[in-house]
Design a protein around this motif. Structure first.
Motif, PDB file in Angstrom:
ATOM      1  N   UNK A 171       0.838  -1.212   0.000  1.00 57.20           N
ATOM      2  CA  UNK A 171       0.000   0.000   0.000  1.00 57.20           C
ATOM      3  C   UNK A 171       0.865   1.250   0.000  1.00 57.20           C
ATOM      4  N   UNK A 172       0.355   2.340  -0.587  1.00 54.00           N
ATOM      5  CA  UNK A 172       1.104   3.584  -0.486  1.00 54.00           C
ATOM      6  C   UNK A 172       1.147   4.025   0.979  1.00 54.00           C
ATOM      7  N   UNK A 173       2.317   4.296   1.490  1.00 49.36           N
ATOM      8  CA  UNK A 173       2.459   4.938   2.805  1.00 49.36           C
ATOM      9  C   UNK A 173       2.154   4.071   4.017  1.00 49.36           C
ATOM     10  N   UNK A 206      -9.036   4.604 -10.843  1.00 49.36           N
ATOM     11  CA  UNK A 206      -8.720   5.869 -10.149  1.00 49.36           C
ATOM     12  C   UNK A 206      -7.354   5.845  -9.460  1.00 49.36           C
ATOM     13  N   UNK A 207      -7.019   4.759  -8.769  1.00 48.70           N
ATOM     14  CA  UNK A 207      -5.713   4.722  -8.107  1.00 48.70           C
ATOM     15  C   UNK A 207      -4.585   4.608  -9.133  1.00 48.70           C
ATOM     16  N   UNK A 208      -4.826   3.838 -10.177  1.00 49.32           N
ATOM     17  CA  UNK A 208      -3.832   3.712 -11.252  1.00 49.32           C
ATOM     18  C   UNK A 208      -3.519   5.067 -11.856  1.00 49.32           C
ATOM     19  N   UNK A 209      -4.566   5.897 -12.046  1.00 57.18           N
ATOM     20  CA  UNK A 209      -4.372   7.243 -12.607  1.00 57.18           C
ATOM     21  C   UNK A 209      -3.567   8.113 -11.652  1.00 57.18           C
ATOM     22  N   UNK A 214       1.627  10.774 -10.427  1.00 59.09           N
ATOM     23  CA  UNK A 214       2.502  11.078  -9.294  1.00 59.09           C
ATOM     24  C   UNK A 214       1.774  11.537  -8.045  1.00 59.09           C
ATOM     25  N   UNK A 215       0.451  11.469  -8.032  1.00 55.59           N
ATOM     26  CA  UNK A 215      -0.309  11.921  -6.854  1.00 55.59           C
ATOM     27  C   UNK A 215      -0.318  10.855  -5.750  1.00 55.59           C
ATOM     28  N   UNK A 216      -0.001   9.621  -6.107  1.00 59.13           N
ATOM     29  CA  UNK A 216       0.130   8.549  -5.095  1.00 59.13           C
ATOM     30  C   UNK A 216       1.378   7.750  -5.459  1.00 59.13           C
TER      31      UNK A 216
END
Ligand code: SF4
Length: 392
Positions: A171-173, A206-209, A214-216
């Motif tokens: 997961x991110x973060x 949405x998460x892929x985008x 670079x937003x996630x």
């Protein structure tokens, strides 16, 4: 006289496409439609597909797996009707020995669970994914931490003695300590089986985008590998062994339906987007894929037509490559004798140097007494793609 029935029988997979909402990373075939009429029409369509296709699979029924999507979006009576139809067409004497249904924690009720248990479902696969609120929100899952925590106890109360938990990493973060705590919570619940998934948001989701612009930021390969190792360590210490790269089981609770794919055994896939495989008694393997559009699927079958699908006979060389790749993911490993017998591929003469080098480097080891089967060592598991490439 008919063709001989494969001893390994057949496993039936039913894809239930409905989801309560679209998770922001998922491009698996699913539909957000909770209208009762849609569920009813879909369940009738699956039963029609069973009637059309099951008679051609004159083999003992070994396993049934209802996956998705989210099968727990369907009322129990529809799932029971589908199971009854499958069993009726294969005969009661050969009833599936493992009958799995996937479910999401926010759908579970005691009534729904008991109805499935009474209908002969032997195994539940729970899409818990994560136990902490921060992670569930970051991932856009619908269930909350309390629902994640109560899913397995609810299943136990309803009488399920065989439960698998899905867990998601990468997961991110997410701090390493929270992934460790997630693993510990899972272990405390003592499921029979755990499936590990690495978060790989599909392009266009949405998460892929967000990742693309670079937003996630997803953790790099090194961090994800460390998280995977953390899971192998924690689950290994608690008595789970890696039946396959991402499937960890207590001894005796290995996933039977899924292992059919690793063994290239016959699977009859029903429902939109479902894939079927038949090894063919005459050596001619067949692959079939239903188109993922659930409306087209439902309309066609309820109109008495075959659902849109594609079908092919994959070349033996391609099947041999796939077989090698799949077997190398498993604890039982790749039997060079079976590979030669099934696909006429002599890996020792074709890639003997690579086999010897990978063993000498500690990435492959002998998987049985006779030395005719190999499997990746723990170090090999961590670089499985490179290892597989070296052998193909
Ligand atoms: S991850 Fe599962 S529940 Fe979420 S949209 Fe995909 S199939 Fe549905």
């Amino acid at each position: 006289m008919g063709a001989p029935k494969p001893k390994s029988g057949v496993g039936v997979y039913v894809h239930v496409p409905f989801c309560a909402a679209s998770c922001p990373y998922c491009d698996y075939p699913h539909a957000v439609a909770s209208v009762a009429g849609a569920h009813d029409a879909f369940a009738r369509a699956v039963q029609a597909e069973v009637r059309r296709r099951a008679p051609r699979h004159d083999a003992p029924l070994r396993t049934i797996y209802l996956g998705g999507g989210t099968p727990s979006q369907l009322p129990a009576r529809h799932l029971v009707d589908i199971l009854d139809a499958v069993r009726a067409h294969f005969g009661h004497a050969e009833e599936g020995r493992e009958v799995t249904v996937e479910a999401n924690p926010d759908d579970l009720t005691g009534t729904w669970l008991r109805a499935l248990r009474e209908a002969g479902v032997t195994r539940l696969s729970l899409g818990v994914q994560l136990f902490f609120e921060e992670d569930l929100r970051a991932l856009g899952r619908r269930h909350d931490a309390a629902e994640a925590a109560r899913a397995l106890p609810l299943a136990r109360e309803a009488g399920f003695g065989n439960v698998s938990l899905d867990l998601l990493f990468g997961l991110p973060g997410q701090p390493a300590a929270r992934w460790q705590a997630t693993l510990e919570k899972a272990i405390q619940q003592a499921p029979e089986h755990v499936t590990l998934y690495r978060l790989t948001p599909a392009a266009g989701t949405p998460l892929g985008e967000r990742v693309a612009r670079g937003a996630a930021r997803l953790p790099g390969g090194g961090v994800a590998t460390a998280q995977y190792e953390q899971a192998l360590d924690a689950l290994g210490a608690a008595g789970y062994h890696a039946q396959e790269q991402t499937h960890l089981a207590r001894p005796g609770s290995e996933a039977r339906h899924t292992r059919r794919h690793w063994r290239h055994q016959d699977v009859l896939g029903l429902g939109p987007g479902a894939h079927s495989f038949s090894g063919g008694d005459d050596g001619l393997a067949t692959r079939r894929a239903n188109a993922p559009d659930w409306c087209a699927y439902t309309e066609a079958l309820n109109d008495g037509r075959a659902p849109p699908h594609t079908q092919e006979h994959p070349p033996r060389a391609a099947l041999a490559d796939e077989y090698v790749a799949r077997r190398l993911r498993t604890a039982r490993g790749l039997s060079l004798k079976t590979l030669a017998a099934r696909y006429d591929r002599d890996l020792r003469s074709e890639r003997g140097d690579a086999l010897d080098r990978l063993r000498a480097e500690g990435y492959l080891e002998q998987a049985n007494g006779s030395g005719s089967a190999v499997r990746p060592t723990r170090a090999g598991r961590l670089r499985l793609d490179a290892l597989t490439d070296a052998l193909l």
